[in-house]
Write a protein that holds these residues in place. Structure first.
Motif, PDB file in Angstrom:
ATOM      1  N   ASP A 189       7.777   0.359  -7.714  1.00 18.11           N
ATOM      2  CA  ASP A 189       6.613   0.895  -8.411  1.00 18.11           C
ATOM      3  C   ASP A 189       5.401   0.802  -7.489  1.00 18.11           C
ATOM      4  OD1 ASP A 189       4.619   1.681 -10.081  1.00 18.11           O
ATOM      5  OD2 ASP A 189       4.880   0.076 -11.557  1.00 18.11           O
ATOM      6  N   LEU A 190       4.936   1.952  -7.008  1.00 18.09           N
ATOM      7  CA  LEU A 190       3.821   1.980  -6.065  1.00 18.09           C
ATOM      8  C   LEU A 190       2.552   2.550  -6.694  1.00 18.09           C
ATOM      9  CD1 LEU A 190       5.680   3.189  -2.838  1.00 18.09           C
ATOM     10  CD2 LEU A 190       5.325   0.843  -3.668  1.00 18.09           C
ATOM     11  N   ASP A 191       2.444   2.470  -8.015  1.00 20.17           N
ATOM     12  CA  ASP A 191       1.271   3.008  -8.702  1.00 20.17           C
ATOM     13  C   ASP A 191      -0.018   2.358  -8.220  1.00 20.17           C
ATOM     14  OD1 ASP A 191       2.772   4.762 -10.123  1.00 20.17           O
ATOM     15  OD2 ASP A 191       2.791   3.595 -11.987  1.00 20.17           O
ATOM     16  N   PHE A 192       0.074   1.120  -7.787  1.00 26.00           N
ATOM     17  CA  PHE A 192      -1.140   0.412  -7.359  1.00 26.00           C
ATOM     18  C   PHE A 192      -1.817   1.117  -6.188  1.00 26.00           C
ATOM     19  CE2 PHE A 192       2.149  -1.351  -4.650  1.00 26.00           C
ATOM     20  CZ  PHE A 192       1.518  -1.472  -3.414  1.00 26.00           C
ATOM     21  N   LEU A 193      -1.073   1.942  -5.461  1.00 26.95           N
ATOM     22  CA  LEU A 193      -1.654   2.639  -4.320  1.00 26.95           C
ATOM     23  C   LEU A 193      -2.688   3.674  -4.756  1.00 26.95           C
ATOM     24  CD1 LEU A 193       1.558   3.218  -2.157  1.00 26.95           C
ATOM     25  CD2 LEU A 193      -0.243   1.541  -1.767  1.00 26.95           C
ATOM     26  N   ASN A 194      -2.633   4.064  -6.015  1.00 24.11           N
ATOM     27  CA  ASN A 194      -3.566   5.062  -6.524  1.00 24.11           C
ATOM     28  C   ASN A 194      -4.834   4.444  -7.088  1.00 24.11           C
ATOM     29  OD1 ASN A 194      -1.706   7.176  -5.982  1.00 24.11           O
ATOM     30  ND2 ASN A 194      -0.599   6.671  -7.867  1.00 24.11           N
TER      31      ASN A 194
END
Length: 320
Positions: free
Chosen positions: A60-65
């Protein structure tokens, strides 16, 4: 220093006065500590965090946004981020999204394997580059400690290239230091080398795959080679026959018994001793404390012996 299996028990600390904080836990995440408490520790100079299994970016790479939300730890000079909770290997720590260390001088990374390419699904290029950018931002870094089971030439090169200001390198690579000294050998132009200003090298010689092989099988002394002597010789030649500003000055080797530092058995020690006459300072340190020797099989605590902060603090060196 706090060691806890759970933080269900509330601990009240004078955060604004704390200068040194070591947090070792078996929790799944230390996020409550670094989100709710550490921002108040404005005088913090030394921080050691042992991450939990939920403290790493995986699929889960949502934090990159999300926009930047990092806290500036302006006083912090020494940081240890412990990755041993990850069974897979060293992964991207979410803590780096919540913190920045503009004046950091010392960084220690202990953990299992670290290989960007082997674990590419967990280290997509965007995440690898983000980590490298975080390392490059540490423009005051002087001391880097890497204590992992194994790595790869490409991973070592990317990491070392991101921290060119490092002058002291503290290494413990369990898999017989494979690829390390080949990677660090000076090129014809030292300015193109990795860690060009390296002046002090610290090595752990008392715990490696070679020692486990020797202890577990009927074998001769040839097996007890934690470092390839030929690669080490080439590394030392390149680092001592170069312009003075790029020259290696000192090598410190730690061992737990006489055999770890015995040049008649350990070839890289014999090689190292041969450079004394060339002006290289060689410091062979035999660990004599029985309490510490008993714990040598647990590699995630060996850093206590090699940490300059604790060198004169006996209690910290023997308490597990």
């Amino acid at each position: 220093s706090i060691y806890a299996e759970s933080m269900d028990v509330q601990v009240s600390l004078p955060w604004s006065q704390i200068t040194h904080f070591l947090y070792m836990t078996m929790e799944k995440s230390v996020r409550p500590i670094y989100k709710d408490h550490l921002p108040a520790a404005t005088q913090l100079r030394y921080l050691s965090l042992e991450f939990g299994e939920d403290d790493f970016a995986q699929f889960d790479l949502d934090f990159l946004n999300h926009g930047p939300s990092d806290i500036q730890y302006n006083s912090l000079e020494w940081l240890t981020i412990n990755f041993w909770a990850s069974d897979i290997g060293v992964l991207y720590p979410l803590f780096l999204e919540a913190a920045a260390f503009p004046n950091l001088k010392c960084l220690r990374i202990p953990g299992p394997d670290w290989n960007f390419d082997e674990h590419r699904s967990l280290w997509p290029p965007v995440l690898e580059e983000r980590f490298i950018v975080k390392l490059k931002a540490l423009t005051h870094l002087e001391y880097f400690s890497l204590c992992v089971h194994r790595s790869s030439p490409a991973t070592l090169e990317r990491v070392f290239r991101a921290i060119p200001t490092v002058r002291t390198l503290d290494l413990h690579i369990y898999d017989n230091y494979e690829f390390v000294f080949e990677t660090l050998t000076h090129r014809e132009d030292p300015t193109d080398s990795l860690l060009p200003y390296l002046s002090t090298l610290v090595i752990e010689a008392g715990y490696s795959r070679a020692h486990d092989t020797f202890a577990g099988e009927d074998s001769d002394d040839e097996d007890l080679q934690p470092i390839d002597a030929s690669a080490f010789q080439t590394f030392l030649e390149s680092r001592t026959h170069c312009p003075e500003e790029f020259r290696l000055r000192r090598v410190v080797v730690y061992g737990a018994c006489d055999g770890d530092l015995d040049e008649t058995r350990v070839k890289f020690i014999r090689c190292l001793n041969g450079f004394r006459s060339r002006g290289l300072e060689v410091d062979l340190r035999l660990l004599m404390d029985e309490a510490r020797i008993a714990s040598r099989g647990t590699s995630n605590c060996l850093w206590l012996d090699r940490d300059p902060t604790f060198e004169q603090w006996r209690e910290a060196r023997i308490v597990e």
